[in-house]
Design a protein around this motif. Structure first.
Motif, PDB file in Angstrom:
ATOM      1  N   ASN A   1      56.789  71.778  55.204  1.00 24.47           N
ATOM      2  CA  ASN A   1      57.291  70.450  54.872  1.00 24.47           C
ATOM      3  C   ASN A   1      56.472  69.360  55.560  1.00 24.47           C
ATOM      4  OD1 ASN A   1      58.915  68.469  53.878  1.00 24.47           O
ATOM      5  ND2 ASN A   1      60.495  68.739  55.427  1.00 24.47           N
ATOM      6  N   GLY A   2      55.868  68.463  54.790  1.00 23.04           N
ATOM      7  CA  GLY A   2      55.145  67.330  55.345  1.00 23.04           C
ATOM      8  C   GLY A   2      53.714  67.611  55.742  1.00 23.04           C
ATOM      9  N   ARG A   3      53.177  68.760  55.439  1.00 21.54           N
ATOM     10  CA  ARG A   3      51.821  69.088  55.878  1.00 21.54           C
ATOM     11  C   ARG A   3      50.736  68.680  54.881  1.00 21.54           C
ATOM     12  NH1 ARG A   3      53.368  69.453  60.746  1.00 21.54           N
ATOM     13  NH2 ARG A   3      54.308  71.375  61.428  1.00 21.54           N
ATOM     14  N   GLY A   4      51.113  68.328  53.664  1.00 14.91           N
ATOM     15  CA  GLY A   4      50.126  67.980  52.638  1.00 14.91           C
ATOM     16  C   GLY A   4      49.331  66.744  52.979  1.00 14.91           C
ATOM     17  N   GLY A   5      49.988  65.692  53.439  1.00  7.66           N
ATOM     18  CA  GLY A   5      49.288  64.465  53.798  1.00  7.66           C
ATOM     19  C   GLY A   5      48.650  64.534  55.165  1.00  7.66           C
ATOM     20  N   ARG A   6      49.177  65.384  56.023  1.00  8.14           N
ATOM     21  CA  ARG A   6      48.685  65.464  57.401  1.00  8.14           C
ATOM     22  C   ARG A   6      47.261  66.010  57.476  1.00  8.14           C
ATOM     23  NH1 ARG A   6      52.189  67.914  62.383  1.00  8.14           N
ATOM     24  NH2 ARG A   6      51.041  66.829  64.006  1.00  8.14           N
ATOM     25  N   SER A   7      46.910  66.918  56.580  1.00  6.88           N
ATOM     26  CA  SER A   7      45.569  67.500  56.619  1.00  6.88           C
ATOM     27  C   SER A   7      44.496  66.480  56.242  1.00  6.88           C
ATOM     28  CB  SER A   7      45.491  68.715  55.699  1.00  6.88           C
ATOM     29  OG  SER A   7      45.734  68.330  54.363  1.00  6.88           O
ATOM     30  N   SER A  41      45.065  49.659  64.625  1.00  6.33           N
ATOM     31  CA  SER A  41      45.934  50.358  63.682  1.00  6.33           C
ATOM     32  C   SER A  41      45.533  51.830  63.560  1.00  6.33           C
ATOM     33  CB  SER A  41      45.917  49.682  62.316  1.00  6.33           C
ATOM     34  OG  SER A  41      44.965  50.218  61.463  1.00  6.33           O
ATOM     35  N   MET A  42      44.254  52.127  63.757  1.00  3.02           N
ATOM     36  CA  MET A  42      43.841  53.527  63.758  1.00  3.02           C
ATOM     37  C   MET A  42      44.393  54.250  64.980  1.00  3.02           C
ATOM     38  SD  MET A  42      42.277  54.020  60.995  1.00  3.02           S
ATOM     39  CE  MET A  42      43.280  52.768  60.245  1.00  3.02           C
ATOM     40  N   LEU A  43      44.504  53.551  66.110  1.00  2.00           N
ATOM     41  CA  LEU A  43      45.112  54.162  67.292  1.00  2.00           C
ATOM     42  C   LEU A  43      46.585  54.481  67.033  1.00  2.00           C
ATOM     43  CD1 LEU A  43      43.460  52.053  70.121  1.00  2.00           C
ATOM     44  CD2 LEU A  43      42.867  54.360  69.353  1.00  2.00           C
ATOM     45  N   ALA A  44      47.291  53.569  66.349  1.00  4.32           N
ATOM     46  CA  ALA A  44      48.677  53.862  65.959  1.00  4.32           C
ATOM     47  C   ALA A  44      48.720  55.026  64.978  1.00  4.32           C
ATOM     48  CB  ALA A  44      49.324  52.622  65.351  1.00  4.32           C
ATOM     49  N   GLY A  45      47.700  55.140  64.149  1.00  7.19           N
ATOM     50  CA  GLY A  45      47.615  56.267  63.220  1.00  7.19           C
ATOM     51  C   GLY A  45      47.397  57.593  63.928  1.00  7.19           C
ATOM     52  N   PHE A  46      46.597  57.586  64.997  1.00  2.57           N
ATOM     53  CA  PHE A  46      46.404  58.807  65.785  1.00  2.57           C
ATOM     54  C   PHE A  46      47.716  59.250  66.438  1.00  2.57           C
ATOM     55  CE2 PHE A  46      41.786  57.561  66.063  1.00  2.57           C
ATOM     56  CZ  PHE A  46      41.322  58.644  65.327  1.00  2.57           C
ATOM     57  N   VAL A  47      48.495  58.280  66.923  1.00  5.94           N
ATOM     58  CA  VAL A  47      49.805  58.604  67.497  1.00  5.94           C
ATOM     59  C   VAL A  47      50.708  59.191  66.423  1.00  5.94           C
ATOM     60  CG1 VAL A  47      51.895  57.603  68.520  1.00  5.94           C
ATOM     61  CG2 VAL A  47      49.644  56.915  69.356  1.00  5.94           C
ATOM     62  N   HIS A  48      50.690  58.607  65.231  1.00  7.77           N
ATOM     63  CA  HIS A  48      51.510  59.130  64.130  1.00  7.77           C
ATOM     64  C   HIS A  48      51.065  60.538  63.744  1.00  7.77           C
ATOM     65  CE1 HIS A  48      53.728  59.601  60.465  1.00  7.77           C
ATOM     66  NE2 HIS A  48      52.632  59.583  59.734  1.00  7.77           N
ATOM     67  N   LEU A  49      49.775  60.781  63.725  1.00  6.75           N
ATOM     68  CA  LEU A  49      49.271  62.111  63.383  1.00  6.75           C
ATOM     69  C   LEU A  49      49.761  63.148  64.386  1.00  6.75           C
ATOM     70  CD1 LEU A  49      47.420  63.723  61.477  1.00  6.75           C
ATOM     71  CD2 LEU A  49      45.555  63.249  63.063  1.00  6.75           C
ATOM     72  N   LEU A  98      55.707  56.815  61.812  1.00  7.84           N
ATOM     73  CA  LEU A  98      55.265  56.374  60.486  1.00  7.84           C
ATOM     74  C   LEU A  98      55.473  54.878  60.312  1.00  7.84           C
ATOM     75  CD1 LEU A  98      54.362  56.831  57.527  1.00  7.84           C
ATOM     76  CD2 LEU A  98      56.731  57.375  57.005  1.00  7.84           C
ATOM     77  N   ALA A  99      56.583  54.378  60.796  1.00 10.42           N
ATOM     78  CA  ALA A  99      56.873  52.952  60.630  1.00 10.42           C
ATOM     79  C   ALA A  99      55.853  52.100  61.379  1.00 10.42           C
ATOM     80  CB  ALA A  99      58.287  52.646  61.125  1.00 10.42           C
ATOM     81  N   SER A 100      55.526  52.458  62.600  1.00  9.19           N
ATOM     82  CA  SER A 100      54.554  51.657  63.351  1.00  9.19           C
ATOM     83  C   SER A 100      53.153  51.800  62.778  1.00  9.19           C
ATOM     84  CB  SER A 100      54.573  52.047  64.830  1.00  9.19           C
ATOM     85  OG  SER A 100      54.140  53.381  64.990  1.00  9.19           O
ATOM     86  N   ALA A 101      52.776  53.008  62.347  1.00 11.59           N
ATOM     87  CA  ALA A 101      51.446  53.207  61.767  1.00 11.59           C
ATOM     88  C   ALA A 101      51.305  52.455  60.442  1.00 11.59           C
ATOM     89  CB  ALA A 101      51.175  54.694  61.563  1.00 11.59           C
ATOM     90  N   ALA A 102      52.346  52.500  59.632  1.00 13.92           N
ATOM     91  CA  ALA A 102      52.280  51.839  58.330  1.00 13.92           C
ATOM     92  C   ALA A 102      52.256  50.325  58.464  1.00 13.92           C
ATOM     93  CB  ALA A 102      53.452  52.267  57.463  1.00 13.92           C
ATOM     94  N   SER A 103      53.062  49.780  59.351  1.00 17.22           N
ATOM     95  CA  SER A 103      53.093  48.318  59.482  1.00 17.22           C
ATOM     96  C   SER A 103      51.782  47.783  60.043  1.00 17.22           C
ATOM     97  CB  SER A 103      54.272  47.877  60.350  1.00 17.22           C
ATOM     98  OG  SER A 103      54.151  48.424  61.644  1.00 17.22           O
ATOM     99  N   SER A 104      51.216  48.446  61.041  1.00 17.49           N
ATOM    100  CA  SER A 104      49.932  47.970  61.571  1.00 17.49           C
ATOM    101  C   SER A 104      48.802  48.183  60.573  1.00 17.49           C
ATOM    102  CB  SER A 104      49.617  48.642  62.906  1.00 17.49           C
ATOM    103  OG  SER A 104      49.447  50.026  62.729  1.00 17.49           O
ATOM    104  N   ALA A 105      48.883  49.247  59.775  1.00 21.01           N
ATOM    105  CA  ALA A 105      47.847  49.486  58.762  1.00 21.01           C
ATOM    106  C   ALA A 105      47.880  48.432  57.668  1.00 21.01           C
ATOM    107  CB  ALA A 105      48.025  50.878  58.156  1.00 21.01           C
TER     108      ALA A 105
END
Length: 161
Positions: A3-9, A69-77, A85-92
């Motif tokens: 569950n949820g691994r499709g986008g993570r890769s 925003s990429m740093l927030a994305g690394f945290v989300h990853l 997801l909320a913080s990564a998406a809003s900063s992105a």
């Protein structure tokens, strides 16, 4: 597939590529703005026209916002839950909007014409690449809305797998 691994890769390569592109944008925009402020508009690698200073300022702001925003994305990853997801998406989304503004100024600069040096043309190309890849990253972040296997979904509570 779990569950949820499709986008993570796909998320890791997007983050690395966007982070490197934004760092290069920061370097080129900072160098160009320094030369532009020093009055060296006739530098062989700079050139430009009246919209150049505005484009450089927005490129710097977009580069800083994009890298953060990429740093927030690394945290989300790493966390991979709805809160990250909320913080990564809003900063992105905010960084994409600023990068799109810089892209608009790139278009204005190209339309106005004049001599544009190699570094300025490279910066223009990288801003275009960053805008498109950031948009793809935002779409990848929000892929979980359509199907649960692509990532965390807004509003889902409890442990995420």
């Amino acid at each position: 597939m779990a569950n949820g691994r499709g986008g993570r890769s796909l998320m890791g390569p997007f983050l690395v590529i966007n982070f490197v592109v934004y760092l290069i944008i920061l370097g080129l925009a900072a160098w160009s703005l320094d030369k532009y402020i020093d009055g060296e508009q006739n530098h062989p690698h700079l050139g430009g026209n009246t919209s150049t200073s505005f484009m450089l300022i927005f490129a710097l702001i977009g580069g800083v916002m994009g890298a953060s925003s990429m740093l927030a994305g690394f945290v989300h990853l790493r966390k991979w839950n709805t809160q990250s997801l909320a913080s990564a998406a809003s900063s992105a989304i905010i960084s994409w909007a600023i990068t799109a503004l810089a892209f608009g100024l790139v278009c204005k600069q190209i339309i106005m014409g004049g001599h544009r040096g190699k570094r300025l043309q490279t910066l223009e190309a990288l801003i275009t690449i960053a805008m498109v890849s950031q948009l793809l990253y935002i779409l990848l972040l929000h892929a979980g809305i359509f199907r649960n296997r692509y990532g965390p979904v807004y509003g889902s509570y409890g442990p995420q797998h």
